[in-house]
Design a protein around this motif. Sequence first.
Motif, mmCIF file in Angstrom:
data_model
loop_
_atom_site.group_PDB
_atom_site.id
_atom_site.type_symbol
_atom_site.label_atom_id
_atom_site.label_comp_id
_atom_site.label_asym_id
_atom_site.label_seq_id
_atom_site.Cartn_x
_atom_site.Cartn_y
_atom_site.Cartn_z
ATOM 1 N N VAL A 159 0.864 -1.184 0.000
ATOM 2 C CA VAL A 159 0.000 0.000 0.000
ATOM 3 C C VAL A 159 0.903 1.238 0.000
ATOM 4 C CG1 VAL A 159 -1.721 1.309 1.295
ATOM 5 C CG2 VAL A 159 -1.867 -1.189 1.193
ATOM 6 N N THR A 160 0.743 2.098 -0.971
ATOM 7 C CA THR A 160 1.595 3.288 -1.075
ATOM 8 C C THR A 160 1.404 4.176 0.159
ATOM 9 O OG1 THR A 160 1.202 3.179 -3.438
ATOM 10 C CG2 THR A 160 2.232 5.194 -2.610
ATOM 11 N N GLY A 161 2.510 4.628 0.718
ATOM 12 C CA GLY A 161 2.431 5.499 1.889
ATOM 13 C C GLY A 161 2.303 4.750 3.197
ATOM 14 N N LEU A 162 2.213 3.441 3.135
ATOM 15 C CA LEU A 162 2.112 2.635 4.366
ATOM 16 C C LEU A 162 3.395 1.822 4.508
ATOM 17 C CD1 LEU A 162 0.251 1.769 6.744
ATOM 18 C CD2 LEU A 162 -0.527 -0.117 5.315
ATOM 19 N N LEU A 163 4.136 2.108 5.588
ATOM 20 C CA LEU A 163 5.408 1.431 5.818
ATOM 21 C C LEU A 163 5.355 0.677 7.141
ATOM 22 C CD1 LEU A 163 5.990 4.577 4.670
ATOM 23 C CD2 LEU A 163 8.224 3.526 4.313
ATOM 24 N N THR A 164 6.374 -0.132 7.392
ATOM 25 C CA THR A 164 6.358 -0.916 8.623
ATOM 26 C C THR A 164 7.780 -1.300 9.032
ATOM 27 O OG1 THR A 164 5.422 -2.886 9.686
ATOM 28 C CG2 THR A 164 6.040 -3.097 7.371
ATOM 29 N N ALA A 165 7.950 -1.571 10.328
ATOM 30 C CA ALA A 165 9.267 -1.995 10.832
ATOM 31 C C ALA A 165 9.093 -2.729 12.158
ATOM 32 C CB ALA A 165 10.173 -0.787 11.030
ATOM 33 N N GLY A 166 10.091 -3.527 12.492
ATOM 34 C CA GLY A 166 10.103 -4.237 13.771
ATOM 35 C C GLY A 166 9.333 -5.540 13.696
ATOM 36 N N GLU A 167 8.858 -6.007 14.838
ATOM 37 C CA GLU A 167 8.194 -7.313 14.863
ATOM 38 C C GLU A 167 6.902 -7.313 14.054
ATOM 39 O OE1 GLU A 167 7.768 -9.066 18.766
ATOM 40 O OE2 GLU A 167 6.690 -10.804 17.981
ATOM 41 N N ALA A 168 6.278 -6.156 13.894
ATOM 42 C CA ALA A 168 5.053 -6.080 13.083
ATOM 43 C C ALA A 168 5.333 -6.389 11.617
ATOM 44 C CB ALA A 168 4.428 -4.687 13.208
ATOM 45 N N ALA A 169 6.592 -6.244 11.212
ATOM 46 C CA ALA A 169 6.962 -6.349 9.806
ATOM 47 C C ALA A 169 7.577 -7.711 9.495
ATOM 48 C CB ALA A 169 7.972 -5.250 9.465
ATOM 49 N N CYS A 170 7.622 -8.026 8.190
ATOM 50 C CA CYS A 170 8.352 -9.206 7.733
ATOM 51 C C CYS A 170 9.162 -8.785 6.520
ATOM 52 C CB CYS A 170 7.378 -10.329 7.386
ATOM 53 S SG CYS A 170 8.220 -11.829 6.837
ATOM 54 N N VAL A 171 10.489 -8.630 6.711
ATOM 55 C CA VAL A 171 11.313 -8.034 5.646
ATOM 56 C C VAL A 171 11.678 -9.003 4.514
ATOM 57 C CG1 VAL A 171 13.417 -6.700 5.180
ATOM 58 C CG2 VAL A 171 12.249 -6.399 7.350
ATOM 59 N N SER A 172 12.054 -10.254 4.658
ATOM 60 C CA SER A 172 12.141 -11.067 5.848
ATOM 61 C C SER A 172 13.596 -11.376 6.197
ATOM 62 C CB SER A 172 11.378 -12.369 5.575
ATOM 63 O OG SER A 172 12.060 -13.516 5.940
ATOM 64 N N VAL A 173 13.984 -11.073 7.438
ATOM 65 C CA VAL A 173 15.346 -11.411 7.848
ATOM 66 C C VAL A 173 15.396 -12.623 8.770
ATOM 67 C CG1 VAL A 173 16.391 -9.148 7.542
ATOM 68 C CG2 VAL A 173 15.224 -9.664 9.692
ATOM 69 N N HIS A 174 14.241 -13.079 9.257
ATOM 70 C CA HIS A 174 14.242 -14.189 10.217
ATOM 71 C C HIS A 174 13.770 -15.504 9.600
ATOM 72 C CE1 HIS A 174 14.919 -10.977 12.952
ATOM 73 N NE2 HIS A 174 13.698 -10.499 12.866
ATOM 74 N N GLY A 175 13.134 -15.424 8.442
ATOM 75 C CA GLY A 175 12.685 -16.630 7.769
ATOM 76 C C GLY A 175 11.811 -17.483 8.648
ATOM 77 N N ALA A 176 12.214 -18.737 8.827
ATOM 78 C CA ALA A 176 11.402 -19.694 9.572
ATOM 79 C C ALA A 176 11.795 -19.780 11.044
ATOM 80 C CB ALA A 176 11.516 -21.072 8.941
ATOM 81 N N ASN A 177 12.889 -19.111 11.403
ATOM 82 C CA ASN A 177 13.315 -19.113 12.805
ATOM 83 C C ASN A 177 14.297 -17.977 13.030
ATOM 84 O OD1 ASN A 177 13.887 -20.272 15.557
ATOM 85 N ND2 ASN A 177 15.919 -20.486 14.653
ATOM 86 N N ARG A 178 13.977 -17.127 14.015
ATOM 87 C CA ARG A 178 14.851 -15.992 14.312
ATOM 88 C C ARG A 178 15.941 -16.394 15.296
ATOM 89 N NH1 ARG A 178 15.195 -12.490 18.455
ATOM 90 N NH2 ARG A 178 13.160 -12.865 19.401
ATOM 91 N N LEU A 179 17.142 -15.890 15.071
ATOM 92 C CA LEU A 179 18.199 -16.071 16.066
ATOM 93 C C LEU A 179 18.042 -15.038 17.176
ATOM 94 C CD1 LEU A 179 21.541 -16.685 14.123
ATOM 95 C CD2 LEU A 179 19.873 -18.350 14.961
ATOM 96 N N GLY A 180 18.347 -15.479 18.402
ATOM 97 C CA GLY A 180 18.349 -14.554 19.521
ATOM 98 C C GLY A 180 19.311 -13.409 19.248
ATOM 99 N N GLY A 181 18.943 -12.196 19.643
ATOM 100 C CA GLY A 181 19.808 -11.042 19.433
ATOM 101 C C GLY A 181 19.578 -10.328 18.113
ATOM 102 N N ASN A 182 18.766 -10.919 17.234
ATOM 103 C CA ASN A 182 18.491 -10.282 15.946
ATOM 104 C C ASN A 182 17.219 -9.432 15.948
ATOM 105 O OD1 ASN A 182 20.741 -10.912 14.468
ATOM 106 N ND2 ASN A 182 19.820 -12.636 13.348
#
Lengths: 262, 581
Positions: B375-398
């Motif tokens: 959606v244009t003008g709608l952005l997101t970050a943090g746990e609400a978002a999926c960039v995706s940098v954690h894939g199927a399992n997040r490492l602690g500290g990330n």
Amino acid sequence: MRLRVQRFEPGRDTSPRYQVYELEDPPGQTVLGALFEVQDRQDGSIAFRYSCRGAVCGSCAMLINKVPRLACKTQVSDVMEGATSNLQTFGTIDQDVEDWDPETEILVEPLPNFPVIRDLVVDMTRFWNALEEVEPWMVPAEDPPEGLERPMEHGDVVKLERLVGCILCALCSGSCPIVHDEPDFLGPAALAKARRFYEDPRDVRRDGILEMLYTEEGFEGCDLIYNCVKVCPRNVAPGGAIRKLKKDAAKLPALERGRNGI
Amino acid sequence: MAGSDDFPLSSSTGGFEGARELLAHEVVVIGGGLAGLRAALAAANAGAEVAVFTKVHPIRSHSVAAQGGINAALREDDSVESHAFDTVKGSDYLADQDAVMLLASEAPDRVREMEHWGTVFSRAEDGRIAQRPFGGAGYPRTAYAQDRTGHNLLHTLFETALGQGIRVYEEYFITRIVVSGDRCLGVVALNIREGQLHSIQARSVVIATGGYGRIFDRSTNAVINTGDGASLAYRAGAPIEDMEFVQFHPTTLYGTNILMSEGIRGEGGLLWNGEGERFMERYAPKAMELAPRDIVARSIQTEIDEGRGIDGKPFVHLDITHLGAEHVKERLPGIREICINFAGIDPIEKPIPIQPGQHYSMGGLACDSDGATEVTGLLTAGEAACVSVHGANRLGGNSLLETLVFGRRAGVAAASQAPTAPEPDEALMDVALREEVARMNGILMRPVEERHADLKERLQKVMFEHFGVFRNGPVMKEGLEMVQKIKAALEITGIDYHGSVFNQALVGYLEMESMVELAEVIAMGAIAREESRGSHSRIDFPDRDDERWLKHTFAYVGEDGPIIEYREVTLGHFEVKERVY
């Protein structure tokens, strides 16, 4: 087990009233758990602040059996055992509540020294404004090195950890007789935060922080009653920090002469 | 002001009212945790006019509860490449590798910047930021501040935001994200304290409302973690990604499920079952206690399920009694305090009873590496978002790291887009406000068929029992039906308090709407994905299946529930391999 909860609804109540809730068994182990039990199952109208339920976010400061405490950290059984308070009393802490039977009921009231918005929710504006007054942000001595952290001694870190651990729950302000009497007094948490930056070797202000707060609204206003130290859930000991501010300020001759006038 | 007479701003029967004044900000950030504040600071520094809206005071946000630390390749003998590889392997190869490279390469700057802004990190002997070993990492890469890293970071960001005069609207609950065509125009928010609804125009909106942990029973999350932002954005048309990947933290305190940091194992904590075995030998003989979270959680759950819990009960022991009192007091003071306060156990003397519990959402609003959603003008970050940098399992500290790296990037992007956004449409915002006033009053007018708190408890049990550490097709299908029944029951029930000031019954109802919507997506994504990968572990499909399932799940809102699609995973840096620890 019974909870006697102070209720106040703006526009409907002219003064606070008390409502008693009967709970079958101590539902959770904590007072916050008991309040959730009431809100979820008996009476959705009751209002109180909460978030982490683990004593790290500072939301649920309230007066429980006349002692300011975090509801999430307060075990029902401990309150029922009725440990007596060693606080210097004032205001609501000192007022009797009609019909309250401490043997069978836990008394839950809003945190003292703040206006009530509704039920157990208080207006914290004064607390946040005081915090902003002490300018609690880092003013670095020099531009930090590009691509590197500034080194810090382990000892300096340890010295800061206690003050940095403050969760800004405002229990200290709610327990302070000076906050009660003096509407302009900044209060223990804001002053402890000032001490946190004073002690940080990376901050350039040092004596500037003493100068800024060497006033009756600042640390001069504190009578070292230490209620704040007794109620602090994180051992920040704000009163101790204020005592040190006073002591360091007394060492500065220029300040002696210019008291309050800077 | 234009408006619709069908939906008046106030109701003749009392209840909620709409504010006549239209609020407007260039950039509106929803959420005052680490991602939200970092985005707000970045947007402000890029010259935008910013306001943060949050349902609790910023420092009450769940970021404050993060314990163990934040990953960054800070030392000369570590590398960005190694951090990125550990993250990709940890993700069971589902993370987008270009995004992971960004995460790892920007990590040192983001962590040092927090030091520059005043964060008090624990220090190594040479005075540099101390780092400890964490699960799934090939280097002791996790920078920390005792066991209160989230607290120290959040307070620093809050203080910095205060110093820069960032405007914060506290105790505002967003009820709707207003989208016209494919553009976000702003939001409608309930001022909880005043009991009024506001329409808030914005050139860019950043969703940083964190996770939804409270959908599950046995969650480490704060009570406020109900996934509101992601759910509202999904309902406004933005897709959510990989929602079936739910992280169960291996070590949560038995009884309350308060988090027992991975840092405890990083400091040398050991896991023992009821038969006195250090059972991780059987599951991850090399990494042992410091295998990634999905693996340790499954190992513990297996021990419990097979009757090897302590005295046959549903917990095992996390033991730090061998570390010595001094070490525990210096490095893990918060953990010790929690154990004493909430379990009556001093971990210096006795082992900690722990069990797996819901902890984190790898999934979230689908976005690019600058936080942009579809959606244009709608952005997101943090746990609400999926960039995706954690894939199927997040490492602690990330996760702390993600909030800073992608919070900043989203803030910069939100600011840079703002000037090119078309003039806001006041008439449409006004219609949205009136519709929301009518919707709130509709909830108030309905009779209480079932208490939403009861529905919430049912939902939490269903999700934990049917979509927990181990999953199975038929059990999940039964679970989905139950979720849909709860959703239908919520739609027809009202609430038992009708006042306007601090109406937590209404807030609770709206949160429950968010939760049940996301629960349905989690359930459908999990049922559809016929493989086991990372945190998604199916008894009926025990193997990873790259042929069919090396792809992201995208869910769009549809008339009759979620519409599921799939997208390619971005590879290119690291070869997809078997995952062994």
